[in-house]
Design a protein around this motif. Structure first.
Motif, PDB file in Angstrom:
ATOM      1  N   GLU A  47      49.189  46.937  42.830  1.00  0.00           N
ATOM      2  CA  GLU A  47      48.378  45.911  43.924  1.00  0.00           C
ATOM      3  C   GLU A  47      47.641  44.939  43.112  1.00  0.00           C
ATOM      4  O   GLU A  47      47.259  45.212  41.974  1.00  0.00           O
ATOM      5  CB  GLU A  47      47.782  47.058  44.761  1.00  0.00           C
ATOM      6  CG  GLU A  47      48.344  48.009  45.486  1.00  0.00           C
ATOM      7  CD  GLU A  47      49.406  47.348  46.831  1.00  0.00           C
ATOM      8  OE1 GLU A  47      48.927  46.015  47.090  1.00  0.00           O
ATOM      9  OE2 GLU A  47      50.370  47.925  47.177  1.00  0.00           O
ATOM     10  N   PRO A  48      47.262  43.862  43.885  1.00  0.00           N
ATOM     11  CA  PRO A  48      46.592  42.875  43.121  1.00  0.00           C
ATOM     12  C   PRO A  48      45.003  43.449  42.860  1.00  0.00           C
ATOM     13  O   PRO A  48      44.750  44.067  43.681  1.00  0.00           O
ATOM     14  CB  PRO A  48      46.371  41.928  43.758  1.00  0.00           C
ATOM     15  CG  PRO A  48      46.799  42.210  45.448  1.00  0.00           C
ATOM     16  CD  PRO A  48      47.777  43.462  45.132  1.00  0.00           C
ATOM     17  N   LYS A  97      46.264  48.712  40.250  1.00  0.00           N
ATOM     18  CA  LYS A  97      47.207  48.153  39.177  1.00  0.00           C
ATOM     19  C   LYS A  97      48.328  49.157  39.058  1.00  0.00           C
ATOM     20  O   LYS A  97      49.352  48.885  38.974  1.00  0.00           O
ATOM     21  CB  LYS A  97      46.447  47.707  37.729  1.00  0.00           C
ATOM     22  CG  LYS A  97      47.701  47.484  36.767  1.00  0.00           C
ATOM     23  CD  LYS A  97      46.847  46.882  35.425  1.00  0.00           C
ATOM     24  CE  LYS A  97      47.806  46.696  34.205  1.00  0.00           C
ATOM     25  NZ  LYS A  97      47.081  46.358  33.066  1.00  0.00           N
ATOM     26  N   ASP A 156      39.582  46.275  49.418  1.00  0.00           N
ATOM     27  CA  ASP A 156      38.891  45.129  48.966  1.00  0.00           C
ATOM     28  C   ASP A 156      37.291  45.193  49.329  1.00  0.00           C
ATOM     29  O   ASP A 156      37.132  45.428  50.737  1.00  0.00           O
ATOM     30  CB  ASP A 156      39.245  43.875  49.281  1.00  0.00           C
ATOM     31  CG  ASP A 156      38.676  42.690  48.513  1.00  0.00           C
ATOM     32  OD1 ASP A 156      37.493  42.630  48.198  1.00  0.00           O
ATOM     33  OD2 ASP A 156      39.256  41.623  48.571  1.00  0.00           O
ATOM     34  N   ASP A 212      37.743  41.245  43.872  1.00  0.00           N
ATOM     35  CA  ASP A 212      37.007  40.516  42.803  1.00  0.00           C
ATOM     36  C   ASP A 212      35.763  40.885  43.425  1.00  0.00           C
ATOM     37  O   ASP A 212      35.448  41.262  44.715  1.00  0.00           O
ATOM     38  CB  ASP A 212      37.271  39.202  43.379  1.00  0.00           C
ATOM     39  CG  ASP A 212      36.240  38.240  42.767  1.00  0.00           C
ATOM     40  OD1 ASP A 212      35.364  37.384  43.307  1.00  0.00           O
ATOM     41  OD2 ASP A 212      36.361  38.022  41.388  1.00  0.00           O
ATOM     42  N   ASN A 269      40.139  48.613  40.255  1.00  0.00           N
ATOM     43  CA  ASN A 269      41.414  47.954  40.073  1.00  0.00           C
ATOM     44  C   ASN A 269      42.384  48.675  39.118  1.00  0.00           C
ATOM     45  O   ASN A 269      43.498  48.030  39.066  1.00  0.00           O
ATOM     46  CB  ASN A 269      40.519  46.605  39.181  1.00  0.00           C
ATOM     47  CG  ASN A 269      40.176  45.513  40.213  1.00  0.00           C
ATOM     48  OD1 ASN A 269      40.698  45.475  41.063  1.00  0.00           O
ATOM     49  ND2 ASN A 269      39.205  44.782  39.613  1.00  0.00           N
TER      50      ASN A 269
END
Length: 367
Positions: free
Chosen positions: A356-357, A352, A314, A360, A348
């Protein structure tokens, strides 16, 4: 002030926001190419590329590329496209290499990311992923400073005017209700801009009472008898803030999306492996540090430095935006336009695929 003068002032000040100087000064060699990558037999090239050129710093906050290089994660992901590496000593030199096409993708800190993006009018780079959080501490002489209130009136080092730690310290000072002139460093606290290469010796000689610095400089100071008075992570929500992220040239991202995705997949895999194998990963990082810089870190420095850094895919975008706001509040920066600095679509996609999430971009992504 006329608009043109305001713009010049903005760009001049932004140019003074280099990378946190742990990476910027002292543990790497500028643009030293490494041609030892091994290409797996029978592998195919990605996007028809002979190589992908990856830049990073010889520094523990760049653990992902250090370990990814040493253990071959990037080469595995790129197949017959060779992973080539260059190490840097300074954020501006890595941005220059990205702009010139000498590297394609780089690991770098928040300030030079803001610097490079804003100076180019948002045309040269994108942040495409995160890498590390934390690893910044206020280390002090325990004979002179025993509480946070004791910092007032003392001489405290930061790596460089306007760099990530300098801005963070100035913001902390303001939150205490103390006054310091950001440019001169004079006021209720004397802020001494000191290269991380010389800060431990200056501390040992008694010319500094402490320093707000990243790892491994913080642990070097502790090895000289200093004590950690404050860990910057405690000042952030969830104790997380960006210290290293991943950037790519916009041209390379547009022309070679599969190669970018492969490097991001390797980064995610490397971080996963590091977390599952922390001791082996630490040793691998130190071996690569020795190869890149000519000098491994001693255990009394490496061990605490390694523990204080949290790897993360992240990019912690909201904290980069906050760091820019802190620079504005300190009077070092006119508010920059960071809209479009992030493109997290490739990351992302990788996350995915691994279940995994998504991460942002705090509203600062490509529209």
């Amino acid at each position: 002030m006329p608009a043109t003068n305001a713009l010049r002032r903005t760009l001049a000040v932004i140019a003074a926001l280099p990378l946190l100087t742990l990476a910027a000064c002292g543990y790497g060699s500028e643009a030293k190419d490494d041609d030892t990558a091994k290409v797996a037999e029978g592998a195919e090239k990605i996007d028809g590329l002979d190589s992908v050129r990856i830049g990073y710093f010889g520094n523990v906050t760049h653990a992902t590329p250090l370990v990814g290089n040493q253990k071959g994660f990037f080469q595995k992901a790129l197949g017959a496209t060779e992973a080539k590496y260059a190490t840097f000593n300074a954020g501006p030199s890595e941005i220059e290499a990205l702009n010139s096409g000498s590297i394609d993708i780089g690991w770098i800190g928040p300030s030079p990311s803001i610097n490079g993006y804003t100076k180019s009018g948002g045309k040269n780079l994108r942040i495409i992923g995160g890498s590390a959080s934390g690893g910044v501490k206020l280390v002090v002489n325990p004979d002179k400073i025993k509480t946070l209130d004791d910092v007032r009136g003392k001489r405290i080092a930061t790596p460089q005017l306007g760099n990530t730690q300098d801005v963070a310290f100035l913001n902390w000072i303001a939150e205490q209700g103390w006054k310091v002139d950001a440019q001169s460093g004079r006021g209720d606290v004397t802020v001494v801009r000191s290269d991380n290469k010389v800060t431990p010796d200056a501390y040992k000689a008694g010319s500094l009472d402490g320093a707000w610095v990243p790892e491994p400089t913080a642990s070097k100071l502790v090895a000289e008898g200093g004590e950690v008075l404050l860990d910057e992570s405690t000042l952030w929500p969830d104790e997380k803030f960006v210290i290293t992220n991943i950037i790519v040239s916009q041209k390379f991202l547009a022309e070679h999306p599969k190669a970018v995705e492969a490097v991001l997949r390797a980064s995610v895999d490397t971080n996963e492996w590091i977390k599952a194998n922390p001791d082996e990963a630490k040793e691998a990082a130190n071996r690569q540090l020795e190869k890149d810089t000519g000098k491994a870190l001693p255990a009394e420095v490496l061990d605490p430095a390694w523990k204080s850094i949290e790897l993360t895919d992240d990019p912690l975008a909201a904290t980069l935006d906050a760091q820019a706001e802190h620079a504005v509040k300190a009077g070092l920066l006119e508010k920059p336009d960071l809209n479009g600095i992030y493109d997290l679509t490739p990351l992302n996609k990788v996350l995915k695929a691994k279940g995994e999430p998504a991460v942002d971009d705090a509203g600062l992504g490509v529209k």
